[in-house]
Each structure stands twice: as C-alpha cells, then as structure tokens.
Enzyme design. Structure first.
Site, PDB file in Angstrom:
ATOM      1  N   GLN A 139       0.838  -1.196   0.000  1.00 45.89           N
ATOM      2  CA  GLN A 139       0.000   0.000   0.000  1.00 45.89           C
ATOM      3  C   GLN A 139       0.873   1.245   0.000  1.00 45.89           C
ATOM      4  O   GLN A 139       1.884   1.315   0.691  1.00 45.89           O
ATOM      5  CB  GLN A 139      -0.923   0.022   1.215  1.00 45.89           C
ATOM      6  CG  GLN A 139      -1.899   1.197   1.220  1.00 45.89           C
ATOM      7  CD  GLN A 139      -2.934   1.074   2.322  1.00 45.89           C
ATOM      8  OE1 GLN A 139      -3.127   0.006   2.895  1.00 45.89           O
ATOM      9  NE2 GLN A 139      -3.627   2.164   2.601  1.00 45.89           N
ATOM     10  N   HIS A 303     -10.065  -0.914   9.319  1.00 45.76           N
ATOM     11  CA  HIS A 303      -9.045  -1.252   8.332  1.00 45.76           C
ATOM     12  C   HIS A 303      -9.443  -2.584   7.708  1.00 45.76           C
ATOM     13  O   HIS A 303      -9.879  -3.497   8.413  1.00 45.76           O
ATOM     14  CB  HIS A 303      -7.682  -1.358   9.024  1.00 45.76           C
ATOM     15  CG  HIS A 303      -6.543  -1.704   8.109  1.00 45.76           C
ATOM     16  ND1 HIS A 303      -6.115  -0.871   7.102  1.00 45.76           N
ATOM     17  CD2 HIS A 303      -5.733  -2.796   8.064  1.00 45.76           C
ATOM     18  CE1 HIS A 303      -5.093  -1.422   6.485  1.00 45.76           C
ATOM     19  NE2 HIS A 303      -4.839  -2.602   7.041  1.00 45.76           N
ATOM     20  N   ASN A 333      -2.813  -8.377   6.241  1.00 45.07           N
ATOM     21  CA  ASN A 333      -2.908  -6.921   6.326  1.00 45.07           C
ATOM     22  C   ASN A 333      -2.282  -6.334   5.064  1.00 45.07           C
ATOM     23  O   ASN A 333      -1.091  -6.569   4.792  1.00 45.07           O
ATOM     24  CB  ASN A 333      -2.161  -6.440   7.573  1.00 45.07           C
ATOM     25  CG  ASN A 333      -2.053  -4.930   7.659  1.00 45.07           C
ATOM     26  OD1 ASN A 333      -2.636  -4.201   6.865  1.00 45.07           O
ATOM     27  ND2 ASN A 333      -1.284  -4.459   8.625  1.00 45.07           N
ATOM     28  N   TRP A 335      -1.037  -3.665   4.392  1.00 42.63           N
ATOM     29  CA  TRP A 335       0.174  -2.871   4.566  1.00 42.63           C
ATOM     30  C   TRP A 335       1.424  -3.707   4.295  1.00 42.63           C
ATOM     31  O   TRP A 335       2.465  -3.179   3.953  1.00 42.63           O
ATOM     32  CB  TRP A 335       0.245  -2.321   5.998  1.00 42.63           C
ATOM     33  CG  TRP A 335      -0.730  -1.219   6.255  1.00 42.63           C
ATOM     34  CD1 TRP A 335      -1.584  -0.640   5.362  1.00 42.63           C
ATOM     35  CD2 TRP A 335      -0.951  -0.551   7.502  1.00 42.63           C
ATOM     36  NE1 TRP A 335      -2.329   0.341   5.966  1.00 42.63           N
ATOM     37  CE2 TRP A 335      -1.974   0.418   7.279  1.00 42.63           C
ATOM     38  CE3 TRP A 335      -0.409  -0.675   8.772  1.00 42.63           C
ATOM     39  CZ2 TRP A 335      -2.438   1.250   8.295  1.00 42.63           C
ATOM     40  CZ3 TRP A 335      -0.881   0.148   9.781  1.00 42.63           C
ATOM     41  CH2 TRP A 335      -1.876   1.110   9.543  1.00 42.63           C
TER      42      TRP A 335
END
Length: 580
Positions: A139, A303, A333, A335
């Site tokens: 990201q 999130h 996740n 990220w």
C-alpha cells in the site's frame, strides 16, 4: 400497534477525512414520526459513517444518458495497441492525463509528482515476476486498503485474476505503453484502457506498488481502477465489499461477528473451498477512535483485512487433554509489514510448538514481517466485528452444517490453486436497472406512506425447487446496489441510505399490477432489510413459501434521487418476474 418512536435523520455534511469510516454507525436521533397508518411498520436507518445526503439531480441523469448516447464507439485495447505499434509511438491516454487533477479532485497535491513510464525509472520492467501473489501488494500513500485487501484475495484465484488482468500485455512482446483491465460494473464487465505513465516522487511509486521494484501489475491495476472512478482520490476510503464485487461480479453477504452464526467456522471453510473472496474489519466500541489506530494486540481498527486461508490443524501435545484439532484462520494486512496480530497463534507464538512438522509444512508456515498471520476462530470472532463473503453465486452463504465439512481433508496445500466445486447450478439471477426520480419514483421508505407507492416495484414468483425437502420454502437472495456514486465523488456525491421492503401478494390479487397507497396502508410487509444503510450495496437472504412477492427498493427519505441495480438470486427452477 407498537408505541410511537422517533425517526432518525442524517447528520450534517462532514469534512473530508483521510479514510472513510465505513464500519461505524452514527445515525443520530432527530425529528418526529409522521401520522401513524393503520399498519405501523417503521423502518430503521443505520449509517456506516458520518455522511450527508447527495441530491443527484434528474438533470444530471438525463445529461449523462444523452452524453452516453452521443459518445463514439470506443476503440478496444488491441486496436489502439496496433495503431501505436504501426506509428512507432507509445500510447497516451487522453481520458486520464498525467496531471494533478487525475490525483486530486481540486488539482492540489501534497508534493510535486512526476508521471513516468516504468522503463524511465526501473531497470528491466515486467508485468509479473514469478506470477502474482498476495505478497506482491504494497500500500502506498492512498487510503485504499479496501481495494488492496480484495486484490490480495483475487491473486489466489488465477482463473478469475486473469479475467481482471488479461494475459495479453507486458513490457516486452508488442509493448506500446498501453495496458487494459476489466472490472464488473453494474451488471456487465467493462474494459478500462490506460497508458503506463505512473505518478512518482524521487523515482519511487507513491501509490500501490509491488514489493519487487521492477514488477508493475499492482500499480497499473490501481491506476485503471482509479480511472474507472474518476481519479485516485475517488479511491480514498471505501468498503471491501465494493471492490470484491467489482473484481468478481459476485454478490456479498455480511456476517455480523457480534452475533455470529453457531457454525461460523464451517461457513468460512466452505466459502474458502469455493474460492470465495473474504474480508473483515473491526469497528471499535468508541466511534471517536481514529481510523486505522493500532490496538495493543496488533490489530487495526476500521481497516480492511483479507482472509487468505481457513483450515484445521492437529494438535500433537504430550498432554492428552490438549490433543485435538484447532480451527484457524489466516489473515493478511495489505500494509504488508510487521503490523500483525500478537495473540495466540501469532508468529512464533508457543501454540505452534503443539503441531507436527508435517502440519507446518502443509500450511507452508513462515514467520515473516509480511502482514500475514494466523488466529483461532474464537479469537477472530472475538476481535473482528464484520465478515464479508463474496461469491459469484449464493451457494456459499448457506449456513448449514455439512456433514462432511469437518471430516474432509484440507486439500489445498500452499501454492496449490483452489478450484470451485462442480456443483449443479440451481441458482437463477434476475437483474433490474431502475432509478429514483424526483416527483416521480423517489418515494422514500415506508415511513413516508403517502409517497411510498411511487417507488419502483418488482414482482417475483417463487416456486419450491426441491420436491424432497421438508420445509417447503424457497431461498431468495436480494441485492440492491446504488450506481455511479463513487464516480461522482468529486462533485460531492455520497452514498444514501438505501434498502427494500418485500410484500407477499394475497392469492386474490393479480400479479404484475402496481400496488397503491391503500394496499401499503393496510398490509404489513412480509420482510425487509434490517437497516437502511448508506453503502453501495445492501444484500439479505430470505426463506419464503412459494408465491408471488413484490420487492420495493427505495431510499430512506423521499426525493433522494439516483440510479440503482437490483439483483435477485433464487433457487426456483422457473422464475417469472415483472417490473413496474
């Protein structure tokens, strides 16, 4: 007749935030009830974030339709590529120019970005490096984790992935600076053609990118998605169910983990085996908590996470009481860093010492700071608040206890493609496109009984599909989607609270005749959505006796205009319908 209650009204216009709070409910009580009707059937609104109503005018809708009709037929990817190759030039997209207005609605950015083609800042660029995996995705500065989480799931289904990302493109053979992607939009797959000029800062990609410097499928996919919705800023904040539908054309149903089904693990396991896309999120107990705050256990509120595996492992502890099976869920996740769950079954936690080396090998177990981690099903249900499951047909959403679901082996080892089961297709789909037009078909919900009958009405006949079943009921999944709102985000548009009400026609009434105000005054609804939600799509599953049913889609208040798509999935062998 129930006691009189207060209706709820929308909050005032909110300030733009870095991330939309898609999972919070902050619909404040205000106002009073209209006069009660003989049948009092008050609808409940529930906003998922602070919002304001956007009134997309009929004039806009008319102009859009006229302009669409006047547009010349677009040239496809291959035609444009061949023209560029013949002219020995690289493609430049006239519809999505390399300037700040493609990034920001106002043309104002936090720094000066340079738009460059991959070969201008990367040595030996490739579309893929050893294929596409969820670990490629990183990201960037844009708050679009809701997209990244869905793309992460999509990489695990190569067949579907290459519908969205066609194979006939790259940086070597027939390279002309042009790429194309396909997204499902309101009932049809739409091709989006782009050039490969990407925003950079100091020769680094600033938005979604791959962990490998010379791999570019991630960045190009995000650019095409941004073009689809009118700019990168249009992707800031969203709900994972939007992107899952856009990438599959499927239907999404939400599971409230604050009140989960008793067979939650079986539901998720069945969905995983059917290659359904699954995502989840946490809505904090305190709505004031800032989006993407990191909790003490490593999880992030508001999130989007993707669910990348659901399985059981054998516990081989020396203590007999600790032996058995553990039901585990693997999450990712977007990220892609060390921000991971730190509780039981987290990376290097003592629970992993209770399983054999063979089990660890089957799971492909690694403990890297890559955003991926494991949780027990109980910890998952205790910590997350929403689970969203997207499948191309509704079979996966049947919350039944399959007798073989617990005993069957986990056949999909790491790196092995999951395949959808070859089951007999028993679902049929109807799609209706409609609009709520001011002073004509924008009647609001049933709270506004005097205008409710003006809403569009759709009649569906259900017939019990199975002669051998005992309940004599038909399953129907109804999904209502409001159209073209994210595309209008730059003009202040936002999702309105939408929903639908369903009525069962009495035997003496002729199907296909538009129901009037008198009918709605004296006939209670047979079923309806739990809440009117301000999200793009509202989906609910029903079990009804055979018969004729009228579906009335509406906004919460009258005179809220917009276009919608209504999809109805039914088990019925024969399905007759009409639109009014």
């Amino acid at each position: 007749m129930p006691d009189e209650v207060d209706l709820e009204a929308p909050s005032e216009k909110r300030e733009l935030r870095e991330h939309d709070e898609r999972h919070c409910r902050c619909y404040k009580s205000k106002g009073s009830l209209p006069p009660l009707s003989p049948v009092d059937d008050i609808e409940k609104p529930s906003l998922q974030k602070s919002t304001y109503y956007s009134r997309v005018t009929n004039k806009y809708s008319t102009q859009r339709i006229v302009k669409e009709g006047q547009k010349p037929i677009k040239k496809g990817f291959r035609t444009l590529r061949d023209e560029c190759l013949k002219a020995s030039k690289l493609y430049e997209d006239p519809e999505f120019p390399p300037n700040d207005f493609s990034i920001s609605f106002q043309g104002v950015t936090r720094r000066h970005y340079e738009w460059k083609r991959p070969h201008e800042f990367s040595n030996d660029p490739h579309m893929f490096i050893e294929g596409a995996t969820r670990f490629d995705i990183q990201q960037g500065e844009l708050g679009d984790c809701w997209l990244l989480a869905a793309v992460s799931n999509l990489t695990q289904n190569p067949r579907l992935f290459h519908v969205v990302v066609p194979r006939d493109q790259g940086f070597t053979h027939m390279y002309a600076g042009i790429f194309h992607f396909k997204f499902w939009q309101y009932g049809r797959w739409e091709e989006v053609v782009i050039d490969d000029m990407l925003p950079t800062y100091h020769n680094q990609l600033v938005f979604m990118h791959s962990k490998t410097d010379n791999e570019f499928w991630c960045a190009l996919l995000e650019k095409a998605y941004a073009k689809l919705y009118g700019g990168y800023e249009a992707l800031r904040g969203g709900n994972i169910n939007e992107s899952m539908v856009d990438l599959t054309g499927g239907v999404v149903e939400m599971v409230d983990l604050r009140n989960p089904p008793s067979n939650l693990f079986n539901v998720m396991k069945k969905a995983y085996r059917r290659a359904a896309l699954m995502g989840c999120a946490i809505e904090p107990d305190h709505p004031q908590m800032q989006s993407e705050s990191i909790l003490s256990n490593g999880l992030i509120v508001r999130h989007a996470y993707s669910i990348t595996r659901v399985t059981e492992v054998d516990i081989a502890s020396a203590a007999p009481k600790l032996q058995g099976k553990a039901e585990l869920v693997r999450l990712h996740n977007p990220w892609g860093n060390e921000t991971e769950w730190t509780g039981a079954w987290s990376d290097k936690s003592p629970e992993w010492a209770t399983i054999s080396l063979e089990e660890k090998k089957r799971l492909g177990l690694t403990f890297d700071d890559d955003g991926e981690f494991w949780m027990s099903i109980q910890d998952f249900a205790d910590n997350f608040t929403t689970l969203e499951i997207c499948d191309v047909t509704p079979e996966v959403f049947e919350y039944d206890n399959d007798s073989d679901s617990d005993s069957s082996s986990d056949e999909d080892e790491e790196g092995c493609q999951r395949k959808q089961q070859n089951v007999k297709m028993r679902w049929q789909r109807l799609m209706f496109e409609g609009a709520w037009v001011s002073h004509h078909t924008a009647g609001g919900c049933r709270n506004f009984i005097q205008t409710f009958a003006s809403n569009p009405q759709y009649t569906v006949k259900l017939e019990d599909p199975d002669e051998d079943d005992d309940d004599d009921l038909c399953t129907m999944v109804v999904s209502l989607m409001q159209k073209n709102v994210r595309q209008l985000k730059r003009y202040g548009a936002d999702y309105q609270p939408i929903g639908y009400t369903i009525y069962k026609l009495p035997p003496e009434m002729e199907p296909g005749v538009k129901l009037d105000t008198e009918f709605f005054k004296y006939n209670a609804s047979y079923a309806k959505v739990p809440f009117f939600l301000n999200c793009r799509e509202v989906t609910t599953r029903f079990r009804f006796p055979a018969g004729y049913y009228v579906i009335v889609p509406s906004t919460f208040e009258p005179e809220m205009t917009g276009e919608f798509l209504l999809r109805v999935f039914t088990e019925a062998k024969r399905l007759k319908s009409s639109a009014l």
